[in-house]
Design an enzyme around this catalytic site. Structure first.
Site, short mmCIF file in Angstrom:
data_model
loop_
_atom_site.label_atom_id
_atom_site.label_comp_id
_atom_site.label_asym_id
_atom_site.label_seq_id
_atom_site.Cartn_x
_atom_site.Cartn_y
_atom_site.Cartn_z
N ARG A 82 -39.55 10.62 -11.24
CA ARG A 82 -40.47 10.85 -10.13
C ARG A 82 -39.70 11.53 -9.00
NH1 ARG A 82 -41.38 4.80 -7.48
NH2 ARG A 82 -39.33 4.63 -6.57
N CYS A 106 -39.57 19.74 -4.16
CA CYS A 106 -38.87 20.19 -2.96
C CYS A 106 -39.91 20.37 -1.85
CB CYS A 106 -38.17 21.51 -3.25
SG CYS A 106 -37.63 22.32 -1.74
N ASN A 136 -45.32 8.65 -1.19
CA ASN A 136 -44.64 7.37 -1.37
C ASN A 136 -43.18 7.53 -0.97
OD1 ASN A 136 -44.76 4.57 -2.50
ND2 ASN A 136 -43.07 5.35 -3.74
N GLU A 137 -42.79 6.74 0.01
CA GLU A 137 -41.37 6.66 0.39
C GLU A 137 -40.69 8.03 0.49
OE1 GLU A 137 -39.52 3.94 -2.37
OE2 GLU A 137 -40.21 2.22 -1.23
N CYS A 162 -33.08 17.95 -1.18
CA CYS A 162 -33.03 19.14 -2.02
C CYS A 162 -32.12 20.16 -1.33
CB CYS A 162 -34.43 19.70 -2.22
SG CYS A 162 -34.44 21.15 -3.30
N CYS A 217 -32.04 23.63 -2.47
CA CYS A 217 -32.38 24.91 -3.12
C CYS A 217 -32.49 26.04 -2.08
CB CYS A 217 -33.69 24.76 -3.89
SG CYS A 217 -35.14 24.69 -2.84
N GLU A 257 -44.95 -3.05 0.93
CA GLU A 257 -44.45 -3.40 -0.41
C GLU A 257 -43.34 -4.43 -0.29
OE1 GLU A 257 -42.85 -0.39 -3.01
OE2 GLU A 257 -44.46 1.00 -2.53
N GLU A 263 -40.33 1.40 -14.91
CA GLU A 263 -40.24 0.18 -14.10
C GLU A 263 -40.95 -0.99 -14.78
OE1 GLU A 263 -41.36 1.22 -10.05
OE2 GLU A 263 -39.29 1.81 -9.66
N HIS A 321 -39.95 -4.27 -13.43
CA HIS A 321 -40.21 -4.65 -12.04
C HIS A 321 -41.35 -5.65 -12.03
CE1 HIS A 321 -37.52 -2.19 -9.64
NE2 HIS A 321 -37.54 -1.38 -10.68
#
Ligand code: GAL
Length: 636
Positions: free
Chosen positions: A103, A107, A141-142, A147, A149, A291, A339, A342
């Site tokens: 995941r 960029c 998410n988070e 990157c 590039c 979370e 995960e 988890h």
């Protein structure tokens, strides 16, 4: 009170969804985060959407009075995207372009990524903006992906032009005459890719600032698409030394601050730390624990079951500090995928498990809480600054043991152990409402912030500054003519040499010592040791309170204006640091050790018992072992 977690129904056959909502109702779940990693399901082919399954999920949830925190799935682009736009795949500092298969492989500066992310946000806003289940938007998410590039290089140069204006200014700020790095064209500047030897600290720091701003722009683009729906928009903050996100800045752009909290050490203390940070970032506005793990804690790569009661207690530490509820990752533990181990609110064993029983019990408790307006009047603050943290990760520092987070955590732990709920504050904030400010290892400080601290002490505040503070300006350039350049005058000292320590060394009380204080059996006058670091402190107005065995001052105190500025030139152990706080006049805890008491302006009191014994006399009824109580006490 929001209660629930990430819900990933796309991982399960549809008949399981019906079990899910029945169990959610049993557990009093009222909010679930849906769609965080659903891009490949929602847009299986570029520009072609499949919303049928999500319609059914949201309708089912609405029919069961469960609200939805609907995510934009932009943290995990689908395989077709990576194949069509390989230039949007992340490039590491050593030039490796990552491939699809995990995941966060995108960029944020790649135009195809930005376009695709905006298109997805637009589609979701259009389809679900008025859905009865929709309560909140969860962008991405988070954020935190690095990157290096060529897209990033171009965006970085533009950012540098805006920040510095001209190459001359940049060359000066980055001290590019060192090692022949002087730039004569913007095109010569790269992101800090892998170098032969130590990289330029000012370039590294500017790159983190850039990444924070670049990702924030990406968030803001989506937020502005979603906001016209009238539903609050947020994104979940992740915490760590690797995260190039300045949460002070980001907190201003979200409708409510949301954090993920995965303690890896002492969870009781770390939960308090994370919650105090979130509350401080929110600066009086709402915030939410988005979370946490349900039944396990993570320690050194191991997943350790939480002991009975811990799940509720840790959630309550957040709620006691103003979180609008407790959310988990995730609702149902995955049966496959990266995960799969988890944890979940419904673990692999299903509802017939201790975790689900505890989850249901907590849900009932939260459903029964009466509303109150959270608000804590902190008298003590700890200075917290990302730029200083990032600068203290520069290469070429005089010791590998200098660790900003460790220093900050020790300060927070010391306050937590004595029953003080502190705020965190940025060095440039208005700090006039505090009585005491702790400044742990704040390596970088601007002249403006140094003036802010000086005014604070001048007006009667107590400042407690720890080693390796105020040494550089915002470009990692050293404030000259004696350390700590920017605060020398305020502290009444001057330092010309630093000596890292490989062994603890004894410290001695000297001069006019404060009265001996007891803290876990250690007195100020005995057994004080210095660790990892020491400084050759000269007095220029301050008095020595504790010295090294050579007689050189180790801890100093300077009366300045109506206030006092303390300086600690080495690292103390926890008992020693606690003794310093006592000497500086901070009260000691009135609650027994292991009992946390948090008072709100409106008289609401949360008492949380981290011990294995019942505790009497704090709350109207005895606090059960490992339990908590919420009561009203306007007088205390
Ligand atoms: C969080 C992340 C979740 C999941 C979780 C596992 O940081 O947002 O998607 O990966 O960790 O503990």
């Amino acid at each position: 009170m929001r209660y629930g977690g990430d819900y990933n129904p796309e991982q399960w056959p549809e008949e399981v969804w019906h079990d899910d909502v029945a169990l959610m109702r049993e557990a009093s779940v009222n909010l679930v985060t849906v769609g965080v990693f659903s891009w490949s399901r929602l847009e299986p082919v570029e520009g072609e959407y499949d919303f049928g399954w999500l319609d059914r999920v949201l309708d089912l949830l609405a029919a069961n009075d469960i609200q939805v925190n609907l995510a934009t799935p932009t943290a995990s682009p689908p395989p077709w995207f990576s194949l069509a736009y390989p230039d949007a795949l992340t490039v590491t500092a050593d030039g490796v372009r990552l491939t699809h298969g995990s995941r966060d492989t995108y960029c944020v500066s790649a135009p195809p990524y930005r376009t695709a992310a905006k298109r997805m946000a637009t589609a979701l806003a259009g389809r679900y903006g008025e859905h009865p289940a929709l309560a909140m938007w969860h962008v991405h998410n988070e954020y935190g992906t690095w990157c290096h590039c060529d897209h990033v290089a171009g965006a970085f140069r533009e950012w540098l032009r805006r920040r510095h204006g001209s190459l001359d200014v940049l060359n000066e700020a980055w001290t590019t005459d060192f090692w022949s790095q002087r730039y004569s064209d913007w095109a010569q500047i790269s992101p800090p890719r892998k170098t032969q030897y130590l990289a330029n600290p000012a370039q590294l720091l500017d790159f983190r600032r850039f990444l924070s701003d670049e990702m924030l722009a990406c968030y803001v683009e989506q937020r502005d698409i979603l906001r016209p729906t009238g539903v609050p928009v947020t994104t979940n903050f992740v915490f760590g030394g690797w995260v190039p996100v300045d949460h002070w800045r980001w907190a201003e752009e979200v409708d409510l601050v949301a954090i993920d909290d995965y303690p890896s050490g002492n969870a009781e203390e770390e939960s308090a730390f994370a919650a105090d940070l979130a509350r401080s970032w929110a600066r009086g506005r709402p915030w939410l624990l988005m979370e946490q793990a349900a039944g396990v804690r993570y320690a050194g790569g191991r997943m350790i079951p939480k002991e009975p009661g811990a799940l509720a207690r840790h959630s309550m530490q957040h709620i006691a500090r103003g979180s609008q509820g407790a959310m988990f990752f995730q609702w149902r533990a995955s049966r496959g995928g990266a995960e799969q181990w988890h944890h979940g609110m419904v673990p692999h064993a299903g509802p017939n498990s201790r975790t689900f029983q505890e989850i249901s019990a907590l849900g009932r408790t939260l459903a029964g809480l009466s509303d109150h307006v959270p608000g804590i009047d902190a008298k003590v603050a700890i200075l917290w600054d990302y730029e200083a943290w990032w600068a203290l990760q520069s290469p070429g520092l005089p010791s590998p043991d200098l660790d900003y987070l460790k220093s900050i955590r020790q300060a927070h732990r010391a306050l937590w152990q004595r029953g003080i709920t502190p705020d965190f504050a940025h060095p440039s904030h208005d700090i006039s409402q505090y009585e005491t400010i702790l400044v742990p290892s704040l390596y970088l400080i601007t002249s403006k912030s140094a003036a802010n601290l000086t005014t604070f002490v001048q007006n009667g505040g107590t400042l407690i500054v720890s080693y390796f503070t105020a040494l550089t300006n915002e470009h990692c350039q050293i404030h000259l003519n004696g350390h700590p350049g920017a605060l020398r005058h305020l502290l009444g000292i001057s330092i010309d040499e630093f000596t890292p320590l490989t062994e603890p060394i004894p410290l001695l009380a000297s001069g006019e010592t404060p009265p001996p204080v007891r803290s876990s059996g250690t007195t100020w006058n005995a057994q004080l040791t210095g660790m990892i670091w020491s400084e050759n402190v000269r007095l220029v107005g301050a008095e020595a309170v504790v010295t090294y065995s050579s007689g050189t001052p180790a801890i100093t105190r300077n009366r300045y204006g109506a206030g006092t500025a303390w300086y600690l030139s080495t690292q103390l152990d926890d008992d020693g640091y606690a003794a310093l706080l006592t000497a500086a006049g901070l009260p000691v805890a009135s609650a027994p050790p292991g009992v946390e008491v948090i008072r709100h302006r409106d008289g609401t009191v949360y008492a949380i018992n981290h011990t294995k014994d019942a505790v009497h006399g704090i709350a109207p009824n005895p606090l059960p072992p490992g339990g908590f109580a919420i009561f009203n006490d306007p007088c205390r």
